[in-house]
Scaffold this motif. Structure first.
Motif, mmCIF file in Angstrom:
data_model
loop_
_atom_site.group_PDB
_atom_site.id
_atom_site.type_symbol
_atom_site.label_atom_id
_atom_site.label_comp_id
_atom_site.label_asym_id
_atom_site.label_seq_id
_atom_site.Cartn_x
_atom_site.Cartn_y
_atom_site.Cartn_z
ATOM 1 N N ASP A 45 0.809 -1.353 -0.030
ATOM 2 C CA ASP A 45 -0.061 0.072 0.134
ATOM 3 C C ASP A 45 0.919 1.238 -0.071
ATOM 4 O O ASP A 45 0.284 2.167 -0.355
ATOM 5 C CB ASP A 45 -1.034 -0.045 1.308
ATOM 6 C CG ASP A 45 -2.326 -0.048 0.866
ATOM 7 O OD1 ASP A 45 -2.608 -0.350 -0.442
ATOM 8 O OD2 ASP A 45 -3.152 0.574 1.624
ATOM 9 N N ILE A 46 2.110 1.201 0.496
ATOM 10 C CA ILE A 46 3.028 2.317 0.441
ATOM 11 C C ILE A 46 3.142 2.815 -0.933
ATOM 12 O O ILE A 46 3.306 4.105 -1.536
ATOM 13 C CB ILE A 46 4.391 2.011 1.088
ATOM 14 C CG1 ILE A 46 4.028 1.734 2.501
ATOM 15 C CG2 ILE A 46 5.271 3.091 0.738
ATOM 16 C CD1 ILE A 46 5.487 1.097 3.285
ATOM 17 N N LEU A 47 3.505 1.695 -1.957
ATOM 18 C CA LEU A 47 3.638 2.043 -3.351
ATOM 19 C C LEU A 47 2.480 2.617 -4.043
ATOM 20 O O LEU A 47 2.412 3.534 -4.852
ATOM 21 C CB LEU A 47 4.386 0.911 -4.040
ATOM 22 C CG LEU A 47 4.469 0.952 -5.564
ATOM 23 C CD1 LEU A 47 5.682 2.104 -5.721
ATOM 24 C CD2 LEU A 47 4.604 -0.445 -6.112
ATOM 25 N N LYS A 48 1.182 1.778 -3.681
ATOM 26 C CA LYS A 48 -0.071 2.553 -4.040
ATOM 27 C C LYS A 48 -0.290 3.900 -3.527
ATOM 28 O O LYS A 48 -0.849 4.935 -4.367
ATOM 29 C CB LYS A 48 -1.011 1.757 -3.489
ATOM 30 C CG LYS A 48 -2.520 1.909 -4.139
ATOM 31 C CD LYS A 48 -3.533 0.971 -3.646
ATOM 32 C CE LYS A 48 -4.844 1.411 -4.109
ATOM 33 N NZ LYS A 48 -6.313 0.512 -3.773
ATOM 34 N N GLY A 49 -0.132 4.471 -2.368
ATOM 35 C CA GLY A 49 -0.191 5.935 -2.277
ATOM 36 C C GLY A 49 0.832 6.636 -2.768
ATOM 37 O O GLY A 49 0.255 7.785 -3.355
ATOM 38 N N ALA A 50 2.158 6.264 -3.291
ATOM 39 C CA ALA A 50 2.813 7.126 -4.243
ATOM 40 C C ALA A 50 2.144 7.240 -5.460
ATOM 41 O O ALA A 50 2.311 8.411 -6.117
ATOM 42 C CB ALA A 50 4.168 6.338 -4.440
#
Length: 464
Positions: free
Chosen positions: A438-443
């Protein structure tokens, strides 16, 4: 920095007017769900696993209803902002018809394939006898729960329309009444108190179904008895007429959201199925962990709905682009702050909460690890959740689909599928890797947020 991310008193007054009733309703619903879960957990691990699997399948249906009505909800919020009661009436009719159709389809599929669907989650390591017992309990539980599909769908049609009109208290009161009935009946029917028979998991299902009819009765009666407050309800059932242009728009915007929510929920279920390959203990641990995780996340989940309602209404009133962006940015910032606070609270109970359940130390240990991982990742979940509702508020369904589902299936589900089947990773590192995506999705969401593609105005006159 303060002006960009912190609002004034008027801003927070508007935010809390929408947010608090949703939070209260969701908190009570999830708290009673937690108590319900604990009661079933006292019956035994096998029973708890069967119920947990069925609830995962019903999760797909629930999100299908949510997604199907969300498309109409985009228009409803903007019609409300422009004062078009006739437009709201048409979108409400659309929701009712859609809810009936989805309930019929979902009921037939779940009834015919209940055994095969539940068995998908019982393929991991463990006692074959325990898996067979979980399957039997799950099938019995599901047969009863199917009776609650239609009232759930109709309640969502009423409640979502009221919320999009700025009336969040009535759905909250209806939800409180329903969960109160559910809790009392759980106590009576699961354990056989007050002279009732001891029904176990069947009692939990009966209590849930009855509570859903209670919730529908409250929200529908209030809406129909207060026609002056809700003009859209007058003549809403006089016909099924919806203007062709609006119907076309509802379908074009609604079907992608319906498919999006369906695919997302199936993706989440597939994710859980991948985790379940690590054994029946993992199924039970996920059930324990998800119950308290859902309770701790009620604020940021409600903030997503708040973003969709407030930003949608601003677009409907014709507010300038800068005001829309500024409001959305401050709402997202508030959601992230809340998730940091509640994530910390979640971490603090990670080792205590699993001890409440009548289960093994191995299940409790796995549940503790899952809770800690979810607490750490909660701010990122909050950010991506609010971005989803931001994109949806302007009817940007294509980008919403790309952001939510393509990422879910292309990255998260694929990663979980291969790691669960072709790596020696145990459940804790496997879960941590998948959640951290989800960290990459936030970016990726930041890129969509900075674009102009989501700022669209959809509320056109309904007689055109």
């Amino acid at each position: 920095m303060r002006r960009r991310f912190i609002g004034d008193r008027r801003f927070y007054g508007r935010m809390f007017a929408v947010l608090l009733p949703i939070v209260i309703q969701n908190f009570i619903t999830n708290f009673v769900s937690l108590l319900d879960n604990i009661m079933v957990g006292q019956v035994g691990t096998v029973q708890m696993s069967g119920v947990a699997i069925v609830n995962q399948l019903l999760f797909i249906f629930n999100l299908c209803i949510f997604g199907g009505m969300s498309g109409a909800g985009i228009f409803t919020a903007q019609f409300c902002g422009s004062g078009d009661h006739e437009g709201i009436r048409h979108t409400f009719r659309y929701k009712i018809v859609l809810g009936i159709l989805l309930s019929a389809l979902g009921g037939v599929l779940l009834f015919l394939f209940r055994g095969e669907l539940i068995s998908l989650f019982l393929q991991g390591d463990g006692d074959p006898a325990a898996a067979a017992a979980s399957l039997a309990f799950g099938c019995d539980y599901l047969r009863i729960m199917l009776l609650g599909l239609l009232p759930f769908a109709l309640t969502n049609a009423y409640s979502s329309t009221l919320r999009e009109n700025g009336q969040t208290v009535v759905p909250m009161v209806a939800g409180i009444g329903a969960v109160t009935v559910n809790l009392v009946l759980n106590y009576v029917l699961i354990f056989g108190h007050l002279g009732a028979p001891t029904l176990g998991t069947d009692g939990a299902a009966i209590a849930t179904v009855i509570s859903r009819y209670v919730e529908l009765a409250v929200v529908a009666l209030y809406t129909h008895l207060h026609g002056r407050e809700f003009p859209f309800i007058k003549g809403a059932f006089g016909s099924l007429y919806i203007p062709k242009r609006l119907l076309r728009s509802l379908i074009l915007k609604g079907i992608p959201l319906l498919l999006s929510e369906t695919l997302w929920s199936v993706g989440m279920t597939t994710l859980t199925q991948s985790y379940s390959i690590r054994g029946l203990d993992v199924v039970a641990a996920l059930n324990i962990a998800n119950t308290v995780i859902n309770l701790s996340g009620v604020v940021y989940i409600a903030m997503g709905s708040t973003v969709g309602i407030i930003v949608g209404q601003l677009l409907g009133t014709g507010a300038c682009e800068e005001e829309v962006r500024d409001t959305d940015r401050k709402l997202i910032f508030a959601a992230i702050l809340s998730s940091i606070v509640f994530g910390g609270l979640l971490a603090s109970v990670s080792a205590v909460f699993p001890r409440i359940y009548n289960t093994t130390d191995a299940v409790r240990g796995i549940a503790t690890g899952l809770i800690l991982i979810s607490a750490a990742i909660m701010p990122f979940n909050s950010f991506t959740h609010c971005i989803y509702f931001t994109l949806r508020s302007g009817g940007c369904t294509g980008i919403t689909f790309l952001y939510d589902n393509c990422y879910m299936w292309g990255v998260v589900v694929t990663t979980a599928f291969f790691l669960s089947r072709f790596s020696p990773l145990t459940i804790i590192p496997l879960y941590a890797i998948c959640q951290s995506l989800d960290i990459l999705k936030g970016a990726l969401g930041i890129l969509f947020l900075k674009s102009n593609m989501w700022i669209k105005r959809l509320a056109v006159p309904t007689d055109e």
